[in-house]
Motif scaffolding. Structure first.
Motif, PDB file in Angstrom:
ATOM      1  N   SER A  49     -13.566 -20.365 -88.011  1.00  0.00           N
ATOM      2  CA  SER A  49     -12.349 -21.001 -88.514  1.00  0.00           C
ATOM      3  C   SER A  49     -11.364 -21.153 -87.361  1.00  0.00           C
ATOM      4  O   SER A  49     -11.537 -20.569 -86.292  1.00  0.00           O
ATOM      5  CB  SER A  49     -11.721 -20.154 -89.617  1.00  0.00           C
ATOM      6  N   GLU A  50     -10.343 -21.920 -87.603  1.00  0.00           N
ATOM      7  CA  GLU A  50      -9.376 -22.136 -86.526  1.00  0.00           C
ATOM      8  C   GLU A  50      -8.308 -21.056 -86.475  1.00  0.00           C
ATOM      9  O   GLU A  50      -7.775 -20.749 -85.419  1.00  0.00           O
ATOM     10  CB  GLU A  50      -8.728 -23.512 -86.689  1.00  0.00           C
ATOM     11  N   GLY A  51      -7.982 -20.516 -87.631  1.00  0.00           N
ATOM     12  CA  GLY A  51      -6.913 -19.511 -87.644  1.00  0.00           C
ATOM     13  C   GLY A  51      -7.300 -18.303 -88.463  1.00  0.00           C
ATOM     14  O   GLY A  51      -8.277 -18.319 -89.209  1.00  0.00           O
ATOM     15  N   TRP A  52      -6.518 -17.282 -88.307  1.00  0.00           N
ATOM     16  CA  TRP A  52      -6.765 -16.017 -88.994  1.00  0.00           C
ATOM     17  C   TRP A  52      -5.984 -15.995 -90.307  1.00  0.00           C
ATOM     18  O   TRP A  52      -4.767 -16.157 -90.308  1.00  0.00           O
ATOM     19  CB  TRP A  52      -6.295 -14.862 -88.101  1.00  0.00           C
ATOM     20  N   GLY A  53      -6.676 -15.782 -91.423  1.00  0.00           N
ATOM     21  CA  GLY A  53      -6.000 -15.538 -92.681  1.00  0.00           C
ATOM     22  C   GLY A  53      -5.803 -16.758 -93.536  1.00  0.00           C
ATOM     23  O   GLY A  53      -6.156 -17.894 -93.163  1.00  0.00           O
ATOM     24  N   PHE A 107      -4.478  -7.440 -75.674  1.00  0.00           N
ATOM     25  CA  PHE A 107      -4.222  -8.889 -75.807  1.00  0.00           C
ATOM     26  C   PHE A 107      -2.758  -9.169 -76.104  1.00  0.00           C
ATOM     27  O   PHE A 107      -2.261 -10.263 -75.835  1.00  0.00           O
ATOM     28  CB  PHE A 107      -5.168  -9.536 -76.819  1.00  0.00           C
ATOM     29  N   GLU A 108      -2.039  -8.199 -76.664  1.00  0.00           N
ATOM     30  CA  GLU A 108      -0.591  -8.386 -76.784  1.00  0.00           C
ATOM     31  C   GLU A 108       0.056  -8.369 -75.393  1.00  0.00           C
ATOM     32  O   GLU A 108       1.024  -9.088 -75.130  1.00  0.00           O
ATOM     33  CB  GLU A 108       0.024  -7.286 -77.645  1.00  0.00           C
ATOM     34  N   SER A 109      -0.486  -7.537 -74.521  1.00  0.00           N
ATOM     35  CA  SER A 109       0.131  -7.390 -73.199  1.00  0.00           C
ATOM     36  C   SER A 109       0.034  -8.673 -72.377  1.00  0.00           C
ATOM     37  O   SER A 109       0.802  -8.876 -71.442  1.00  0.00           O
ATOM     38  CB  SER A 109      -0.516  -6.236 -72.435  1.00  0.00           C
ATOM     39  N   VAL A 110      -0.952  -9.514 -72.739  1.00  0.00           N
ATOM     40  CA  VAL A 110      -1.059 -10.788 -72.026  1.00  0.00           C
ATOM     41  C   VAL A 110      -0.494 -11.923 -72.861  1.00  0.00           C
ATOM     42  O   VAL A 110      -0.765 -13.108 -72.597  1.00  0.00           O
ATOM     43  CB  VAL A 110      -2.515 -11.088 -71.608  1.00  0.00           C
ATOM     44  N   GLY A 111       0.266 -11.565 -73.903  1.00  0.00           N
ATOM     45  CA  GLY A 111       1.033 -12.576 -74.604  1.00  0.00           C
ATOM     46  C   GLY A 111       0.451 -13.104 -75.890  1.00  0.00           C
ATOM     47  O   GLY A 111       0.996 -14.023 -76.491  1.00  0.00           O
ATOM     48  N   ALA A 112      -0.665 -12.535 -76.361  1.00  0.00           N
ATOM     49  CA  ALA A 112      -1.259 -12.999 -77.620  1.00  0.00           C
ATOM     50  C   ALA A 112      -1.110 -11.906 -78.659  1.00  0.00           C
ATOM     51  O   ALA A 112      -1.408 -10.749 -78.387  1.00  0.00           O
ATOM     52  CB  ALA A 112      -2.746 -13.305 -77.419  1.00  0.00           C
ATOM     53  N   ASP A 113      -0.661 -12.247 -79.853  1.00  0.00           N
ATOM     54  CA  ASP A 113      -0.661 -11.222 -80.887  1.00  0.00           C
ATOM     55  C   ASP A 113      -1.936 -11.348 -81.716  1.00  0.00           C
ATOM     56  O   ASP A 113      -2.762 -12.230 -81.505  1.00  0.00           O
ATOM     57  CB  ASP A 113       0.604 -11.280 -81.749  1.00  0.00           C
ATOM     58  N   SER A 114      -2.108 -10.407 -82.641  1.00  0.00           N
ATOM     59  CA  SER A 114      -3.374 -10.319 -83.378  1.00  0.00           C
ATOM     60  C   SER A 114      -3.737 -11.631 -84.056  1.00  0.00           C
ATOM     61  O   SER A 114      -4.901 -12.040 -84.046  1.00  0.00           O
ATOM     62  CB  SER A 114      -3.280  -9.227 -84.439  1.00  0.00           C
ATOM     63  N   SER A 115      -2.770 -12.277 -84.637  1.00  0.00           N
ATOM     64  CA  SER A 115      -3.115 -13.481 -85.393  1.00  0.00           C
ATOM     65  C   SER A 115      -3.402 -14.658 -84.470  1.00  0.00           C
ATOM     66  O   SER A 115      -4.186 -15.533 -84.800  1.00  0.00           O
ATOM     67  CB  SER A 115      -1.984 -13.831 -86.368  1.00  0.00           C
ATOM     68  N   GLU A 116      -2.797 -14.662 -83.283  1.00  0.00           N
ATOM     69  CA  GLU A 116      -3.041 -15.771 -82.370  1.00  0.00           C
ATOM     70  C   GLU A 116      -4.388 -15.676 -81.656  1.00  0.00           C
ATOM     71  O   GLU A 116      -4.969 -16.670 -81.257  1.00  0.00           O
ATOM     72  CB  GLU A 116      -1.948 -15.818 -81.282  1.00  0.00           C
ATOM     73  N   MET A 117      -4.838 -14.421 -81.440  1.00  0.00           N
ATOM     74  CA  MET A 117      -5.951 -14.262 -80.524  1.00  0.00           C
ATOM     75  C   MET A 117      -7.260 -14.771 -81.069  1.00  0.00           C
ATOM     76  O   MET A 117      -8.205 -14.999 -80.336  1.00  0.00           O
ATOM     77  CB  MET A 117      -6.123 -12.814 -80.109  1.00  0.00           C
ATOM     78  N   GLY A 118      -7.348 -14.941 -82.375  1.00  0.00           N
ATOM     79  CA  GLY A 118      -8.638 -15.279 -82.943  1.00  0.00           C
ATOM     80  C   GLY A 118      -9.534 -14.063 -82.997  1.00  0.00           C
ATOM     81  O   GLY A 118      -9.068 -12.919 -82.874  1.00  0.00           O
ATOM     82  N   HIS A 119     -10.822 -14.336 -83.137  1.00  0.00           N
ATOM     83  CA  HIS A 119     -11.778 -13.233 -83.259  1.00  0.00           C
ATOM     84  C   HIS A 119     -13.098 -13.731 -82.707  1.00  0.00           C
ATOM     85  O   HIS A 119     -13.695 -14.656 -83.262  1.00  0.00           O
ATOM     86  CB  HIS A 119     -11.914 -12.828 -84.735  1.00  0.00           C
ATOM     87  N   GLY A 120     -13.513 -13.125 -81.600  1.00  0.00           N
ATOM     88  CA  GLY A 120     -14.654 -13.686 -80.892  1.00  0.00           C
ATOM     89  C   GLY A 120     -14.300 -15.030 -80.282  1.00  0.00           C
ATOM     90  O   GLY A 120     -15.185 -15.825 -79.982  1.00  0.00           O
TER      91      GLY A 120
END
Lengths: 245, 245, 245, 245, 245, 245
Positions: F180-184, F138-151
């Motif tokens: 939730s909308e964001g991670w953390g 998901f980083e390779s397509v431009g999303a980092d861990s915190s942006e990608m969400g979860h599920g």
């Protein structure tokens, strides 16, 4: 030549690359046999096998405590973690090899050590500058860990031949009556028990009243001959690892 | 009561929380003394001290290989890493404590083990359910590691008293002549040497020709009395850790 | 040359293989002296000794937390496990050696670090591409760990000479009165205590009212001279391990 | 309150559960900035943030060597393995928590430490009796590890504000000219480089000539304010782990 | 219920404490069978056994790489150290138990994993909040590791029943002809070989031409029935450790 | 070429030094997506990327359990310690390299693995005979861990494209509403939360109702193309470490 009893100059004068490391255990062996049974038997077989071998063999002191947590419910049982035993044995073998004694047989007296010793022997053989292989005396005479019992006729016979003063023959009947016939609790060839206290009341497996000193002498002779033969095979073996296919 | 020689039921009948673990070494002791010197002396002191103590004391089997890499240039010397010795001793003490023998004296025969045993005793006392303290026999009679020499008069005397057959008296003069007078290579109280081969030709430090069996008997008696006194002090001690200030 | 304060290009321009690593502790030193005493003194001696040495010497930053669990009952005491300190120091020395600074003196300010540093120095010297040796400043001026006390006259004097603003002279009497005269609880030369709270109320051992800044200056000068001499001996030493005998 | 400078009784008088542990690095920062840059900046931010916080805060000594093997091609760079740093930090935090300082912020000055500190903070928070969270000063002012450069304008500015004497302004131009513009060698958002020497000649990333002491003062003020706010949030937070769903 | 394929809410709705963890290997199985044989068979047996069990059973994903260094001379063989496998399996079982699935059968497809799994199951059962026991499918149908061969008739039959498309039947004769008849090189019941390349040319042990899909179906059915029975025995067992005697 | 499905002789016939190791996780992904999401996506991207690469690429089996303790409050989540994952991956890569597949891309599907994989890749590249680099799809397509969400929408879209049968579209709305909308939980760019249960009720972060199979197909295509490009860059790269400056 027993390392414990000779000077470094005596050992230095040897022309051999063979060594044995007895590995025992200090653990319950029922009311009739000493806690040191597995160390005493490993040491007896190691000494006799080294003597019977046609080559000189360095005999290391016995490692006295092994993987025996399975008997922890019985007072006096000592144990080390499997990782600890492997580290201890590996360090000992590495120091033997440092002096050129780099073909080493681990002479084992305890079923609970079998797996750990096979593993560490593989690690040594593949990754250190030495070749090591385990030899469990009761397997060499045709009994595997589950068949041999515990404080049963084989071990008791061997001690009758080597250390009769440490046995309590007056407790043999009690030992048998409070023991179990087999090792473990099995279903579909899976042993569901982990501790011997799950299946034996007094720690005994097998019938020590069947033991005789003649049988013990035969066992010792057989194990020593087997060990000598293994040592000779190890001496002759190409211990290098095969090439990549 | 020696664990090795008695059944678990015998040990179970004891009413004590005291135990000793002899810790030795298999390492060069010059041309005149056996590689097992430190194990033999640790075991002799442990047995005599346990006998002299007014309480019952469980005697574990001796740990036969210790921290002795400093002698690795001399054939037959075995060693384990300090971490390995600590793990082995900790596991042994933990299993003793599991049976209620949770006040343990580590009876040490080798200078190279001193630091590792003090460390592991602290770890056990602070973090496990046991109290352990090291006792090094030659310190108890007033000699520290650097004073005692190696294969010198004290150790040789003790062996004359306990295992004269394992000494080669015909080599005492040779041992002295090829040895050094002191341990280490010092500058401004720093020992720059790490291996004994840096300062002794044949591994000896000190003069074994000064040894006598009478001296050895005195040393053994003194060490045993000291060990018995330490055991009694340990039996009486409040071993709980102090409260936070 | 202090690594912390200079650029890599400055350090790269040096022509030396010598380095010092100060190793301190953050632990109680009574009501009158700062928790950082052992780090401050180690750093002061390391700097002064490096300056006094005839060769260039790389000065690493001080390792600020050591083996000090023995003081854990006193607020603010920090400690790491002995294995952790050994790993940290070993990694630091290994990285120094990577740049050619492969003769390293570990300048120690804390008695509790002595054993761990001796052990790791042996490991480095035998198994890594470097030579390392520990130097404990108060031993270099003739006091061993048990004699020196804790927050006592020697340490307090040294701080009077180097960091008088961090001492509370108004508490020296209180410090002495709540402290103990000696370190440990001894029977037959065995210290049965593991934590300082077993024998000192306020953490002090020895009498800080005896401290003077002149004495401190003498101690610093003596320790620095000793360290410089050790560094020069290390520079000249053949640090290869001896051949097998 | 800085632990290093105060007595245990002073620390014992505090009424707080907050602590900070500065974590730095000793590593190349180009020809113009000292190897200690990351420790100096971490310590400066930790001190300023603790001062700015409305609560008392215990300030531990700075951990001076971190995860910096990525700079090992540049002389003077020191590093420890990530496991070693985690063990060191975990032990330090555990001992802080032993005294009741169990809400701990790890104040970090080095990008290479970020992952290791986040991991160990999670381990501490979930498995020890403490809550720990990392705070990397340059992230707090809006720069992440890859944006900040190395010895670039941000770090250089901060040092201009705090330790101008340790900077070599006469080398700023050289530093810029021999450095690189960005961190790493990237393809499709993957950094294929592991060592900084793969992409920078003199270790610099970014342009230190852009640095000013005013900017540095702003950075320090901003980081300190952010740290103070984080400390206050930590003080108020319910740090218990959530229930199982 | 396979964890991989279902949501956490689905798993949360189960009322069971039973789980299985398939443990396989990625290692050579001759020219005719895939490197994934042991993972494929472990997974097939685990799924079938879980389905056959009268209770709900959680099925974890298969651990795909095991203790297989013995095949390292054959391209594509992957292995982890025994310590690594034990850590991985222990962590997985601990996390299962965290959710209440604390009776766990390790469904094993590879002889080289047997010892490591027995050891870690003992560690888990004695020291963690879970009960674990290994089940090796070919032992459950009456073959032990040394009898079963390698890429021989049993494994090949099972794959014919489950994954025929991954077998190369056109190479069965070649596989047999380049293989060996038995596992190891034995003298006096000691296997002197550590690597399979010491006794088999192409990695095969046993005769795959004897394999049939009917036999495979029987093996799968037998193993699944045995596993189901073991799971039921585990569900009913008192898994607490016995009291000290 | 997938190792699991081919014989060792097939793999031996390849002429490549490239390999990929998919690394996934078994952890909650809300009520609508399977616990195996991260393993399924890592494997899908690894297969597609290997196929898209102009060179032959060895595809190892997926590591199915990773660093996911952050989700432990949700039933069915499995995790291993970061040290365990690093050891497992390092051993796997080392065995790949043993056969000549010594340029390895770790294809990661889980944000919690990112740090551990970057660390172990550095260790391998610097200290083993291999080069390894992590690739998180998901980083390779431009999303980092915190942006990608979860599920959230990205993962759900990818699964719609690859494993639609394992998704519960009837629960997408519920998933969004309980998430939730964001991670953390952030303050001044510090995430004070360690467990996802601190900020999401049902484990979801982001809005899965936005997912489409077209988007999933695009994501898969983009990630596969990126991975293929990375593999080609790795094939061409000089992976030797730079010289010391």
């Amino acid at each position: 030549m027993r390392l414990t009893e000779r000077s470094w100059t005596d050992v230095d004068a040897l022309d051999t690359d063979l060594a044995v490391v007895p590995v025992g255990s200090t653990e319950q062996h029922g009311p009739h046999a000493p806690l040191g049974t597995d160390t005493l038997t490993a040491r007896a077989v190691a000494d006799a096998g080294a003597d019977a071998c046609e080559h000189d063999v360095v005999v290391a002191p016995a490692v006295p405590v092994g993987v025996a947590e399975e008997h922890r419910q019985f007072t006096g049982t000592l144990w080390v973690a499997p990782d600890t035993l492997r580290a201890y044995v590996r360090d000992v073998v590495t120091s033997l090899a440092h002096h050129g004694f780099d073909r080493v047989v681990l002479v084992n007296g305890h079923g609970g050590n079998v797996d750990a010793l096979r593993e560490v022997a593989g690690t040594i053989t593949r990754h250190d500058d030495a070749y090591a292989v385990p030899f469990t005396w009761f397997e060499s005479v045709g009994a595997d860990s589950s068949e041999m019992g515990h404080g049963g006729p084989l071990e008791t016979s061997l001690l009758l031949a080597t250390h009769p003063d440490l046995l309590r023959e007056d407790r043999f009947v009690e030992a048998r009556d409070g023991g179990s016939e087999g090792w473990g609790e099995w279903t579909h060839r899976v042993n569901l028990a982990f501790d011997s206290a799950e299946f034996t009341e007094n720690g005994v497996v097998g019938d020590p009243t069947r033991a005789t000193d003649e049988w013990g002498a035969d066992l010792l002779g057989g194990a020593a001959a087997a060990l000598a033969a293994v040592l000779e095979a190890v001496a002759d073996r190409d211990t290098r690892r095969p090439d990549h296919r």
